[in-house]
Design a protein around this motif. Structure first.
Motif, PDB file in Angstrom:
ATOM      1  N   GLY A  73     -11.736 -23.045   1.630  1.00 14.62           N
ATOM      2  CA  GLY A  73     -11.874 -22.224   0.509  1.00 14.62           C
ATOM      3  C   GLY A  73     -12.626 -20.760   0.472  1.00 14.62           C
ATOM      4  O   GLY A  73     -13.645 -20.310   1.273  1.00 14.62           O
ATOM      5  N   PHE A  74     -12.342 -20.004  -0.315  1.00 12.81           N
ATOM      6  CA  PHE A  74     -13.491 -18.743  -0.477  1.00 12.81           C
ATOM      7  C   PHE A  74     -13.801 -18.119  -2.302  1.00 12.81           C
ATOM      8  O   PHE A  74     -13.385 -19.342  -3.252  1.00 12.81           O
ATOM      9  CB  PHE A  74     -12.824 -17.251   0.349  1.00 12.81           C
ATOM     10  N   LEU A  75     -14.747 -17.439  -2.318  1.00 14.90           N
ATOM     11  CA  LEU A  75     -14.728 -17.172  -3.684  1.00 14.90           C
ATOM     12  C   LEU A  75     -15.054 -15.257  -4.076  1.00 14.90           C
ATOM     13  O   LEU A  75     -14.742 -15.144  -2.761  1.00 14.90           O
ATOM     14  CB  LEU A  75     -16.599 -17.692  -4.326  1.00 14.90           C
ATOM     15  N   GLY A  76     -14.855 -15.367  -4.666  1.00 15.18           N
ATOM     16  CA  GLY A  76     -14.661 -13.301  -5.403  1.00 15.18           C
ATOM     17  C   GLY A  76     -15.430 -13.118  -5.793  1.00 15.18           C
ATOM     18  O   GLY A  76     -16.053 -13.458  -7.047  1.00 15.18           O
ATOM     19  N   GLN A  77     -15.767 -11.671  -6.803  1.00 11.31           N
ATOM     20  CA  GLN A  77     -16.015 -11.410  -7.428  1.00 11.31           C
ATOM     21  C   GLN A  77     -15.573  -9.876  -7.431  1.00 11.31           C
ATOM     22  O   GLN A  77     -16.087  -9.361  -6.937  1.00 11.31           O
ATOM     23  CB  GLN A  77     -17.586 -10.801  -7.621  1.00 11.31           C
ATOM     24  N   TYR A  78     -14.876  -9.872  -8.940  1.00 12.21           N
ATOM     25  CA  TYR A  78     -14.372  -8.232  -9.225  1.00 12.21           C
ATOM     26  C   TYR A  78     -15.460  -6.955  -9.346  1.00 12.21           C
ATOM     27  O   TYR A  78     -16.855  -7.485  -9.534  1.00 12.21           O
ATOM     28  CB  TYR A  78     -13.357  -8.524 -10.414  1.00 12.21           C
ATOM     29  N   ALA A  79     -14.929  -6.070  -8.872  1.00 15.34           N
ATOM     30  CA  ALA A  79     -15.810  -4.858  -8.474  1.00 15.34           C
ATOM     31  C   ALA A  79     -16.674  -3.910  -9.535  1.00 15.34           C
ATOM     32  O   ALA A  79     -17.772  -3.780  -8.758  1.00 15.34           O
ATOM     33  CB  ALA A  79     -14.751  -3.827  -8.067  1.00 15.34           C
ATOM     34  N   LYS A 120     -22.343 -26.570  -2.214  1.00 13.15           N
ATOM     35  CA  LYS A 120     -23.504 -26.902  -1.315  1.00 13.15           C
ATOM     36  C   LYS A 120     -22.859 -26.554   0.029  1.00 13.15           C
ATOM     37  O   LYS A 120     -23.243 -25.912   1.371  1.00 13.15           O
ATOM     38  CB  LYS A 120     -23.409 -28.648  -0.280  1.00 13.15           C
ATOM     39  N   LEU A 121     -21.344 -25.721   0.171  1.00 15.96           N
ATOM     40  CA  LEU A 121     -21.002 -24.988   1.112  1.00 15.96           C
ATOM     41  C   LEU A 121     -21.210 -23.693   1.191  1.00 15.96           C
ATOM     42  O   LEU A 121     -20.146 -23.643   3.085  1.00 15.96           O
ATOM     43  CB  LEU A 121     -18.892 -25.792   1.622  1.00 15.96           C
ATOM     44  N   HIS A 122     -21.236 -22.993   0.735  1.00 22.93           N
ATOM     45  CA  HIS A 122     -21.954 -21.713   0.816  1.00 22.93           C
ATOM     46  C   HIS A 122     -20.488 -20.517   1.111  1.00 22.93           C
ATOM     47  O   HIS A 122     -20.568 -20.597   2.238  1.00 22.93           O
ATOM     48  CB  HIS A 122     -22.988 -21.672   1.347  1.00 22.93           C
ATOM     49  N   LEU A 123     -19.620 -21.194  -0.129  1.00 23.49           N
ATOM     50  CA  LEU A 123     -17.854 -20.740   0.930  1.00 23.49           C
ATOM     51  C   LEU A 123     -18.496 -18.896   1.118  1.00 23.49           C
ATOM     52  O   LEU A 123     -19.040 -18.564   0.398  1.00 23.49           O
ATOM     53  CB  LEU A 123     -16.967 -20.832  -0.411  1.00 23.49           C
ATOM     54  N   PRO A 124     -17.628 -18.376   1.891  1.00 25.25           N
ATOM     55  CA  PRO A 124     -17.697 -17.114   2.240  1.00 25.25           C
ATOM     56  C   PRO A 124     -17.160 -16.128   0.563  1.00 25.25           C
ATOM     57  O   PRO A 124     -15.967 -16.249  -0.291  1.00 25.25           O
ATOM     58  CB  PRO A 124     -16.551 -16.675   3.035  1.00 25.25           C
ATOM     59  N   PHE A 125     -18.047 -14.700   0.607  1.00 25.05           N
ATOM     60  CA  PHE A 125     -17.908 -14.629  -0.845  1.00 25.05           C
ATOM     61  C   PHE A 125     -16.957 -12.518  -0.530  1.00 25.05           C
ATOM     62  O   PHE A 125     -18.029 -11.972   0.514  1.00 25.05           O
ATOM     63  CB  PHE A 125     -19.110 -14.553  -1.202  1.00 25.05           C
ATOM     64  N   TYR A 126     -16.575 -12.425  -1.211  1.00 24.32           N
ATOM     65  CA  TYR A 126     -15.989 -11.160  -1.015  1.00 24.32           C
ATOM     66  C   TYR A 126     -15.721 -10.604  -2.267  1.00 24.32           C
ATOM     67  O   TYR A 126     -15.616 -11.290  -3.534  1.00 24.32           O
ATOM     68  CB  TYR A 126     -14.102 -11.109  -0.344  1.00 24.32           C
ATOM     69  N   ARG A 127     -15.353  -8.979  -2.503  1.00 26.45           N
ATOM     70  CA  ARG A 127     -14.668  -8.625  -3.724  1.00 26.45           C
ATOM     71  C   ARG A 127     -13.492  -8.068  -4.404  1.00 26.45           C
ATOM     72  O   ARG A 127     -12.794  -8.413  -2.608  1.00 26.45           O
ATOM     73  CB  ARG A 127     -16.210  -6.749  -3.249  1.00 26.45           C
ATOM     74  N   TYR A 128     -13.095  -7.825  -4.947  1.00 25.82           N
ATOM     75  CA  TYR A 128     -11.722  -7.652  -5.422  1.00 25.82           C
ATOM     76  C   TYR A 128     -11.660  -6.627  -6.526  1.00 25.82           C
ATOM     77  O   TYR A 128     -12.483  -6.280  -6.834  1.00 25.82           O
ATOM     78  CB  TYR A 128     -10.890  -8.837  -5.368  1.00 25.82           C
ATOM     79  N   GLN A 129     -10.987  -5.782  -6.064  1.00 23.89           N
ATOM     80  CA  GLN A 129     -10.173  -4.628  -7.992  1.00 23.89           C
ATOM     81  C   GLN A 129      -9.804  -5.584  -8.464  1.00 23.89           C
ATOM     82  O   GLN A 129      -8.888  -6.481  -8.191  1.00 23.89           O
ATOM     83  CB  GLN A 129      -9.311  -3.715  -7.218  1.00 23.89           C
TER      84      GLN A 129
END
Length: 467
Positions: free
Chosen positions: A280-286, A436-445
């Motif tokens: 998986g991965f995680l995200g945060q809006y801009a 604990k996995l420290h999944l990848p983290f991305y920005r999104y609009q």
């Protein structure tokens, strides 16, 4: 059942004005509650009328005569949740009001507060005698007294254990209601019955016939003034740990010996214990850092794309995908079950979609089954069609709001609306393992479908998001 003292702790918060008071209004309007008083309590210094009036904008077609009745039945007490003396005074006030209104002593204490206060409030409710321990039948003498804890229950597995120890020190399980209001939404509460009362589904509900399952919890809204809370919790603790895990467990559970509250809770817990995070991965809006009360350096996720497996014979090698987030392009809460393709025996084209069962919870309550049928005007071409059931259209009545159902079922003592602690414990274990996995983290609009990486994720696992 129609007689009760409602004690709302956290009475000046959003939950009370948006959900609890409107639900009580409708229950009184429909004569499902007839003899009652409401006692609000919070730290803010307001009058009972000020506290109550904040809910008026959230009640449609308000009847002023009925509202006046509710006003006369309502009082407010300023309280410090960490001050035991305040609870002694609150208890005296409640007893006095019950005597004035001739209420029999049935009490429902609703903790519409942050979970950080659960221990202090439980201790004070128990010590003051405001809520007494129930016997094996759920009664305190001749009356019932129940206590409700709103999700999220803790911040992680460790804090959840600490809170539960505080609660069970004073109260019995049969009077404790740990609430996930999603369980009272019409189509969520229908999942188990649809699965186990229709023979066409259960024989196919396994790894032999299902390709994968998607669970989507998509919101267009941002933080709505809840920056301090959300920045501490994020999407994993705010939505995945409770709503998503409950939906997943209802879809994946085995048939209980009896379709009772305890039987369903047993089987949900058995599923939650077997869940494993795969990817998986995680995200945060801009614009997240522009929200009020958010840390400018915050890495709190507002989006999650997750792949799970369930270590049971029924679900061997079948992925469960969860996509959840805020400030997305549509409001949608739904479960999509993709069935496997059949072996093609068509004379010509073999390009057609596999069957899908969709359970849409929001914005509309809809069951739909996508099947293939012959394309008109051709001999061997097929086209997908959808067979849909719209709950409101078929029954032609306004579906009760979740909190109306919730309050009524708690008054009846129905534990099916409550999440048992072992379910909460196993769900927190899943969240702890994700972190604990420290999944990848991305920005999104904001107002997009989420991070661009969604496309690559779908390609990697040869799946397609339904929205």
């Amino acid at each position: 059942m129609n007689e009760c003292t409602f004690i709302i702790l956290g009475a000046t918060g959003d939950l009370t004005k948006r959900k609890l008071i409107p639900a009580l209004y409708k229950l009184v309007r429909d004569k499902r509650i007839e003899k009652f008083i409401i006692v609000g309590a919070a730290f803010e210094d307001v009058t009972s009328q000020e506290f109550l009036s904040r809910a008026k904008p959230f009640i449609s077609s308000l009847d002023e005569k009925l509202w006046s009745k509710i006003e006369q039945a309502t009082t407010y007490q300023r309280i410090d949740f960490r001050n035991e003396k305040d609870f002694e005074l609150l208890h005296e006030h409640v007893v006095k009001r019950e005597q004035e209104k001739k209420i029999n002593g049935n009490r429902l204490a609703y903790l519409a507060t942050a979970s950080a206060f659960f221990c202090d409030i439980s201790d004070s409710l128990g010590k003051s005698g405001l809520i007494q321990r129930a016997d094996a039948d759920g009664f305190c003498g001749k009356v019932w007294q129940r206590i409700v804890y709103e999700k999220p229950f803790g911040l992680d597995q460790k804090s959840a254990h600490q809170i539960n120890a505080c609660i069970t020190k004073w109260f019995n399980e049969n009077q404790i209601f740990r609430i996930d209001h999603y369980l009272t939404k019409e189509l969520v509460s229908s999942i188990v019955l649809v699965r186990f009362t229709n023979i066409i589904f259960e024989p196919l509900w396994n790894h032999n016939y299902i390709d994968y399952v998607e669970i989507i919890l998509s919101e267009t809204l941002g933080l709505e003034g809840r920056g301090r809370y959300y920045d501490q919790y994020g999407v994993l603790r705010d939505v995945v740990q409770n709503h998503a895990m409950q939906l997943l467990s209802l879809i994946a559970m085995e048939l209980p010996e009896r379709l009772s509250a305890a039987g369903i809770q047993d089987q949900k817990a058995a599923v939650l214990k077997k869940i494993k995070i795969e990817d998986g991965f995680l995200g945060q809006y801009a614009d997240y850092h522009q929200e009020t009360d958010v840390n400018p350096q915050s890495q709190t996720p507002t989006f999650a794309c997750l792949k799970f497996s369930i270590d049971t014979p029924r679900w061997a090698n079948i992925p469960f995908y969860i996509k959840a987030g805020k400030r997305l392009d549509r409001k949608d809460t739904s479960v999509h079950i993709k069935f496997k393709n059949v072996d093609c025996t068509l004379k010509e084209s073999c390009v057609y979609e596999s069957d899908h069962l969709t359970i849409q919870i929001e914005p509309e309550a809809i069951f739909s089954l996508q099947l293939n049928t012959k394309q008109p005007g051709s001999l061997y071409e097929v086209t997908p069609v959808s067979l849909a059931f719209n709950h409101n259209y078929v029954f032609r009545t306004a579906t009760p709001e979740a909190y109306e159902v919730l309050i009524e079922q708690i008054m009846l003592g129905d534990q099916s609306v409550s999440v048992r602690f072992d379910e909460i414990e196993y769900a927190w274990a899943v969240i702890d393992s994700i972190e604990k996995l420290h999944l990848p983290f991305y920005r999104y609009q904001q107002m997009s479908s989420g991070p661009d990486e969604l496309k690559a994720f779908a390609q990697k696992y040869k799946m397609r998001w339904r929205v």
